[in-house]
Design a protein around this motif. Structure first.
Motif, mmCIF file in Angstrom:
data_model
loop_
_atom_site.group_PDB
_atom_site.id
_atom_site.type_symbol
_atom_site.label_atom_id
_atom_site.label_comp_id
_atom_site.label_asym_id
_atom_site.label_seq_id
_atom_site.Cartn_x
_atom_site.Cartn_y
_atom_site.Cartn_z
ATOM 1 N N PRO A 1 35.921 65.482 29.269
ATOM 2 C CA PRO A 1 35.173 66.382 28.358
ATOM 3 C C PRO A 1 35.011 67.741 28.855
ATOM 4 C CG PRO A 1 34.127 64.097 28.874
ATOM 5 C CD PRO A 1 35.372 64.498 29.716
ATOM 6 N N SER A 2 35.324 68.673 27.929
ATOM 7 C CA SER A 2 34.958 69.931 28.462
ATOM 8 C C SER A 2 34.411 71.101 27.324
ATOM 9 C CB SER A 2 36.244 70.777 29.094
ATOM 10 O OG SER A 2 37.359 70.346 28.142
ATOM 11 N N GLY A 3 33.404 71.569 27.329
ATOM 12 C CA GLY A 3 32.876 72.788 26.656
ATOM 13 C C GLY A 3 33.329 74.151 27.033
ATOM 14 N N LEU A 4 33.023 75.037 26.077
ATOM 15 C CA LEU A 4 33.656 76.285 26.436
ATOM 16 C C LEU A 4 32.456 77.197 26.352
ATOM 17 C CD1 LEU A 4 36.110 77.667 26.783
ATOM 18 C CD2 LEU A 4 36.147 78.260 24.312
ATOM 19 N N PHE A 5 31.179 76.888 25.799
ATOM 20 C CA PHE A 5 30.116 77.872 25.576
ATOM 21 C C PHE A 5 29.680 78.572 26.945
ATOM 22 C CE2 PHE A 5 28.291 77.038 21.109
ATOM 23 C CZ PHE A 5 29.561 76.646 20.761
ATOM 24 N N ILE A 6 29.453 77.653 28.134
ATOM 25 C CA ILE A 6 28.758 77.781 29.175
ATOM 26 C C ILE A 6 29.646 78.765 29.966
ATOM 27 C CG2 ILE A 6 27.812 77.092 31.286
ATOM 28 C CD1 ILE A 6 25.810 76.856 29.299
ATOM 29 N N PRO A 7 30.981 78.447 30.215
ATOM 30 C CA PRO A 7 31.968 79.342 30.897
ATOM 31 C C PRO A 7 32.065 80.755 30.330
ATOM 32 C CG PRO A 7 32.909 77.277 30.615
ATOM 33 C CD PRO A 7 31.572 77.150 30.006
ATOM 34 N N SER A 8 32.144 80.603 28.847
ATOM 35 C CA SER A 8 32.199 82.056 28.166
ATOM 36 C C SER A 8 30.676 83.055 28.602
ATOM 37 C CB SER A 8 32.586 81.974 26.667
ATOM 38 O OG SER A 8 33.592 80.748 26.494
ATOM 39 N N MET A 9 29.864 82.050 28.433
ATOM 40 C CA MET A 9 28.595 82.913 28.583
ATOM 41 C C MET A 9 28.459 83.445 30.048
ATOM 42 S SD MET A 9 25.924 80.746 26.373
ATOM 43 C CE MET A 9 24.488 81.758 27.103
ATOM 44 N N ALA A 10 29.035 82.507 31.077
ATOM 45 C CA ALA A 10 29.146 83.120 32.465
ATOM 46 C C ALA A 10 29.793 84.362 32.665
ATOM 47 C CB ALA A 10 29.558 81.645 33.244
ATOM 48 N N VAL A 11 30.909 84.321 32.082
ATOM 49 C CA VAL A 11 32.020 85.592 32.316
ATOM 50 C C VAL A 11 31.170 86.944 31.860
ATOM 51 C CG1 VAL A 11 33.981 86.671 31.179
ATOM 52 C CG2 VAL A 11 34.115 84.181 32.115
ATOM 53 N N GLY A 12 30.440 86.464 30.493
ATOM 54 C CA GLY A 12 29.821 87.754 29.933
ATOM 55 C C GLY A 12 28.460 88.170 30.824
ATOM 56 N N ALA A 13 28.060 87.141 31.331
ATOM 57 C CA ALA A 13 26.535 87.546 31.825
ATOM 58 C C ALA A 13 26.950 88.082 33.267
ATOM 59 C CB ALA A 13 26.093 85.937 32.102
ATOM 60 N N ILE A 14 28.065 87.826 33.774
ATOM 61 C CA ILE A 14 28.460 88.369 35.159
ATOM 62 C C ILE A 14 28.794 89.795 34.772
ATOM 63 C CG2 ILE A 14 30.092 88.454 37.142
ATOM 64 C CD1 ILE A 14 30.243 85.567 36.783
ATOM 65 N N ALA A 15 29.521 89.922 33.883
ATOM 66 C CA ALA A 15 30.011 91.467 33.607
ATOM 67 C C ALA A 15 28.790 92.390 33.153
ATOM 68 C CB ALA A 15 31.047 91.376 32.380
#
Length: 769
Positions: free
Chosen positions: A474-488
């Protein structure tokens, strides 16, 4: 849409046949008629008409007695009851998942001695020796090295902790992938592409079953705890839809009607997002904008109710211990300024570019997995990716912690009491100000240290997420995408803040940033960046902005969020219209007609219909001259889902359409229940039995399963219109006629093949693979 039948009156032909009690045995509906095979599309029009008939029957009966009236009221309320149950169960499961993930994530680093089932935070809450500055350090919480060797510092302790961190991560991911593989293969992935396909009318049996629900819940905890770059938000939508499917089976109104069931699943998807983000309104909008195919007003209210109950249940469990529904609640004290729209829009551009890069790279990798040997070793792949992730993540404090905690820290504003490295600014000794309004200050060594660690974390997250999403867990995409954006975003925010501090006399800062004022909030940039990247990957707009401000409580920052979301969608759309979910639907070849796709080619129905020029003629049944044996042979020799019924093979005038499954069941049932039905019995679809010699066996009347109003178009109808009809009415097939004569048939798959062909894609890639 089945034609109702009255009792059969005796006609001369029946006298000839010597069977005055010829029964239309289908007056009593028998089980399984009108249900669908696995991997087939439902007929929305037919389901709707069956529900209308059922409703009419209940309404007319309710006038007969008090008991029938009570039954009709219960039927009317069953929808709300289902929503209540979905909300309660999905809220409870989400709370349990949150608590379990917290505990198991911390288990990789150490254990609580006073109560091993406490996470690090809970352990130190209960401790009396915790000071505010060292709130993460308390004697009850021990890292593994300290517990085993008695030393908490030094290279040996670091290496032992490092080794155990990797070991726990590998154990969790191995358990997750093994459970998925053995018990519920459908529990892998995010589940949203499949749910979109199911809601558009496709049937995937077992995808929303009890086993899938159980295994997805357990393996989701394991997968997130293993430290892989994935989130639990997408899978929570799948979990909530499984809950919806489970409760549908309790009420015949939903279990026997696939169209009604999909209304419930739309609402369940809203409840899933509601508990994933603590965003009930965002959940309803997400279901409407992103997932649902058919979303009547009634479903909107019910989704709202289900999302409300789910959020309320989660709030009662209080998994984060902060009396909030959300993990990332923030309170910023400064407004934003017009000049800041420039960096916000730049973050939007970054989000759109990252979305495009991610979709292309991830789809290429998933295609490679499907077409090469790689796909045969899912367990090995998960172990390898987990090992690489754990080895690279541990040395960097920003990637070692769970992604949700990382985002939470990046969103945070630096108060006077923050102990994070990101808040290590050089303080002015003679500063006397209220605590919450701290002026911009020069960055200290901690901030610069944090910046390069964040830059490394950004590269790591961008690369590893491409390989993680789509594995057999099971793998969601919302949190990793948000992490990339939040770091940038946080990096950009700190850069803007330092520019404003050191160059406050520049024309862009002059108007709004006086020395000694608190002008720039780096946390806000992280929030905007997170929204931009999530928008770039999923192409959500309205629901994204609502989810973001519900998630963070930052209501006055709607305009920056909107600017970033719209920019990221525009930039990403310039490179390709499909979001990540649509791309995965295409990759898996699900028969999904996207409402947003435009069909602009000038082809006609006659170009797409079958049979083509050199094909054998269309397989049809005649209204009163086909025998049972002919029908059975036709069924055996072809694999079509249904057959048009015509007056005769010479005239080819269309009467109606009959489903293959209904035919099989009707004949099987007639052979069991009706005397005298043999292979040479004539099957007739007319009101009256045909004139037959007395020596003939008893005929079989199948008018009840005949759809007398199949959807037809003429051969010169533009394909643009045909595609629109298929989309908006959810048809399975439509018949092509000229002056009432049957020419051919167009199925949903023909439409999809034709659209693929027009876009220069392989038409065979459309079929479910």
């Amino acid at each position: 849409m089945e034609a109702g039948e009255g009792g059969s009156a005796t006609t001369p032909s029946e006298e000839i046949n010597g069977a005055s009690t010829l029964m239309d045995f289908l007056d009593e509906p028998f089980p399984d008629v009108s249900t669908y095979e696995d991997f087939h599309t439902i007929d929305w029009l037919r389901e709707k008409s069956r529900d209308t008939d059922r409703h009419r029957k209940i309404t007319s009966k309710s006038k007969e007695s008090i008991w029938e009236l009570i039954k009709s009221l219960l039927d009317a309320w069953s929808g709300w009851v289902v929503m209540l149950l979905i909300g309660l169960l999905s809220g409870t499961l989400a709370g349990v998942i949150d608590l379990a993930v917290d505990w198991m994530t911390d288990l990789k680093e150490g254990v609580c001695l006073s109560a091993f089932w406490y996470s690090h935070e809970q352990c130190c809450w209960t401790s009396n020796e915790t000071t505010f500055d060292d709130r993460d350090k308390c004697p009850q919480w021990q890292k593994w090295a300290e517990l085993m060797t008695g030393h908490s510092e030094g290279a040996g302790a670091y290496l032992l902790n490092y080794f155990l961190y990797i070991l726990w991560a590998l154990l969790f991911s191995f358990l997750a992938v093994s459970l998925v593989r053995v018990f519920a293969p459908y529990a892998c992935g995010s589940g949203i592409p499949e749910i979109k396909t199911i809601l558009s009318g496709f049937i995937i049996r077992g995808y929303l079953g009890k086993w899938t629900l159980l295994i997805k819940t357990v393996t989701l905890v394991l997968a997130v705890s293993s430290g892989l770059s994935l989130g639990k938000e997408g899978p929570l939508v799948h979990v909530a839809c499984c809950c919806g499917n489970l409760f549908c089976s309790l009420f015949s109104k939903y279990s026997k009607n696939e169209g009604k069931r999909r209304e419930v699943l739309s609402a369940a998807a809203a409840a899933g997002v509601s508990v994933a983000f603590g965003a009930p309104i965002g959940g309803v909008l997400f279901s409407l904008e992103e997932v649902s195919y058919y979303f009547p007003l009634k479903t909107l209210w019910r989704s709202f109710f289900a999302a409300l109950v789910a959020a309320f249940t989660l709030r009662s469990i209080n998994p984060f211990g902060n009396s909030r529904l959300v993990l990332f609640y923030v309170e910023y004290h400064t407004p934003w300024y017009m000049a800041e729209l420039v960096p916000f829009i730049l973050l939007g551009v970054f989000g759109g570019l990252w979305g495009t890069l991610f979709i292309r790279a991830n789809i290429a990798w998933c295609r490679r997995r499907k077409t090469t040997q790689l796909g045969k070793y899912p367990v090995l792949e998960v172990i390898a990716v987990t090992g690489i992730t754990a080895v690279l993540a541990y040395p960097n404090p920003y990637t070692r912690r769970s992604t949700s905690e990382l985002i939470s820290e990046l969103f945070n504003d630096c108060g006077a009491l923050e102990s994070s490295q990101l808040c290590d600014y050089v303080n002015n000794p003679n500063m006397s100000r209220p605590v919450d309004d701290i002026p911009d200050r020069p960055a200290g060594p901690g901030v610069y240290n944090a910046l390069w660690q964040l830059a490394l974390a950004l590269i790591f997250k961008i690369v590893i997420t491409i390989f993680t999403f789509g594995m057999k867990i099971p793998s969601g995409l919302f949190i990793p995408s948000m992490a990339v954006g939040a770091i940038a975003g946080r990096i950009v925010g700190i850069a803007v803040e330092q520019m404003a501090y050191h160059h406050h006399d520049w024309i862009i800062f002059k108007n709004w940033c006086r020395p000694g004022a608190d002008c720039v909030t780096p946390g806000l940039y992280a929030m905007v960046g997170a929204a931009a990247c999530l928008g770039g990957v999923t192409r959500m707009t309205v629901s994204l902005v609502v989810i973001m401000f519900e998630l963070t409580g930052g209501l006055e920052y709607i305009v920056p969020l909107m600017a970033a979301a719209v920019t990221s969608k525009w930039v990403a759309d310039a490179f390709g219209k499909e979001g990540i979910y649509e791309s995965h639907i295409q990759l898996n070849g699900y028969p999904y007609l996207d409402v947003r796709d435009e069909f602009t080619h000038r082809t006609l129905a006659t170009d797409v219909m079958r049979p083509r020029r050199n094909d054998p003629p269309l397989a049809v049944l005649t209204q009163d001259s086909t025998t049972v044996e002919d029908v059975e042979t036709l069924i055996k020799d072809t694999d079509y889902n249904g057959f048009p019924v015509v007056v005769s093979r010479e005239s080819e005038r269309l009467i109606g359409f009959v489903q293959r499954r209904d035919l099989i069941l009707a004949i099987k049932n007639a052979r069991q229940k009706q005397d005298g039905v043999v292979s040479s019995s004539v099957v007739y679809f007319t009101e009256d039995a045909p004139q037959l010699p007395a020596s003939n066996p008893q005929p079989l009347k199948l008018r009840r399963i005949l759809n007398l109003s199949p959807f037809t178009v003429t051969d010169h109808t533009p394909m643009e219109t045909v595609v629109d009809i298929f989309r908006k009415l959810g048809l399975r097939q439509c018949l092509v006629t000229r002056s009432g004569r049957l020419l051919g048939i167009i199925t949903k798959k023909d439409v999809l093949r034709h659209m693929a062909q027009m876009m220069n894609q392989d038409p065979e890639s459309i079929m479910f693979n």
